[in-house]
Motif scaffolding. Sequence first.
Motif, PDB file in Angstrom:
ATOM      1  N   GLY A 113       0.799  -1.223   0.000  1.00 48.54           N
ATOM      2  CA  GLY A 113       0.000   0.000   0.000  1.00 48.54           C
ATOM      3  C   GLY A 113       0.826   1.264   0.000  1.00 48.54           C
ATOM      4  N   HIS A 114       1.993   1.246   0.617  1.00 46.66           N
ATOM      5  CA  HIS A 114       2.824   2.453   0.692  1.00 46.66           C
ATOM      6  C   HIS A 114       3.376   2.837  -0.677  1.00 46.66           C
ATOM      7  CE1 HIS A 114       2.678   2.747   5.034  1.00 46.66           C
ATOM      8  NE2 HIS A 114       2.931   1.459   5.118  1.00 46.66           N
ATOM      9  N   ASP A 160       0.736   4.307  -3.104  1.00 45.22           N
ATOM     10  CA  ASP A 160       0.150   5.567  -2.654  1.00 45.22           C
ATOM     11  C   ASP A 160       1.019   6.725  -3.164  1.00 45.22           C
ATOM     12  OD1 ASP A 160      -0.908   7.765  -1.410  1.00 45.22           O
ATOM     13  OD2 ASP A 160      -0.927   6.911   0.609  1.00 45.22           O
ATOM     14  N   ARG A 192       1.253   9.672  -2.412  1.00 47.80           N
ATOM     15  CA  ARG A 192       1.707  10.605  -1.377  1.00 47.80           C
ATOM     16  C   ARG A 192       3.022  10.184  -0.735  1.00 47.80           C
ATOM     17  NH1 ARG A 192      -3.534  10.500   2.271  1.00 47.80           N
ATOM     18  NH2 ARG A 192      -3.158   8.291   1.810  1.00 47.80           N
TER      19      ARG A 192
END
Length: 253
Positions: free
Chosen positions: A146-147, A150, A152
């Motif tokens: 997920g990191h 993402d 961001r």
Amino acid sequence: REQGGSFFASKLRMKMSARLELLAALWVVDTAWQVVPWDAVYGSAATSRAGVLWDLACGMRLLHAVTLCLGVLAVATGRRACLYAAMVLRCAWTLERAPFLWDSDYWAVIVDLAIVSGGDEAVSLASARWALAMFYAAAAFWKLNGHFVDPRGSCATVFFEQILARFVPPPRGQLLAPLVARLAPGATLAVELAIGALMLAQRREGAMLAVVLHAGICLTPPPNDISPFGLRCAARLVAFATERGASRVHTRR
């Protein structure tokens, strides 16, 4: 045992193919880059002196010089034994720095040892290809989280946005920035998964795609420009080249 030893020795005395010669030439360039005392160029005077004195005391500078000389001799004479000796020496002084190594340093050591341990050139290059395939496939696998996807917090976003800011002037670059930020993680993941899959299938297209990936990383402005990483990998990706293609490059050289 004696027959096996003489067989291995005879293989070492044989000259390298065009493919291994091209790998050796790029390997020497990569090694030359590695032995440059960059601390003396960019570091503080105190840090530079301490690093040079430590390397001299440990005999590292001499090992670096011998390694580089053997590599140059291998390229000049085409002797496989010189290349293998240089690779073993480089592995030794690289591992001496452990655990203060980058992942790509471990990659280089494992690939070089795979080449050296093969004996027969075809086996050596096949071993290198499988090692590289595992590395690139693992690098893609560990981005399935997920990191990374993402925008961001993904490193892909940072690299893409830096390249955009460097090469696409405003206002066009500013207009494209949000879209590039959203697409960067997915695009990077798709490319790296394709590289891993193609390499595991022993397709040279995987190596070609990897070179494109590294070229993009090399285009990234400081502080995230990691050109030495690309050079280190490109030198060993020659294992995927065809003998015909390497011969063309060698003839032009």
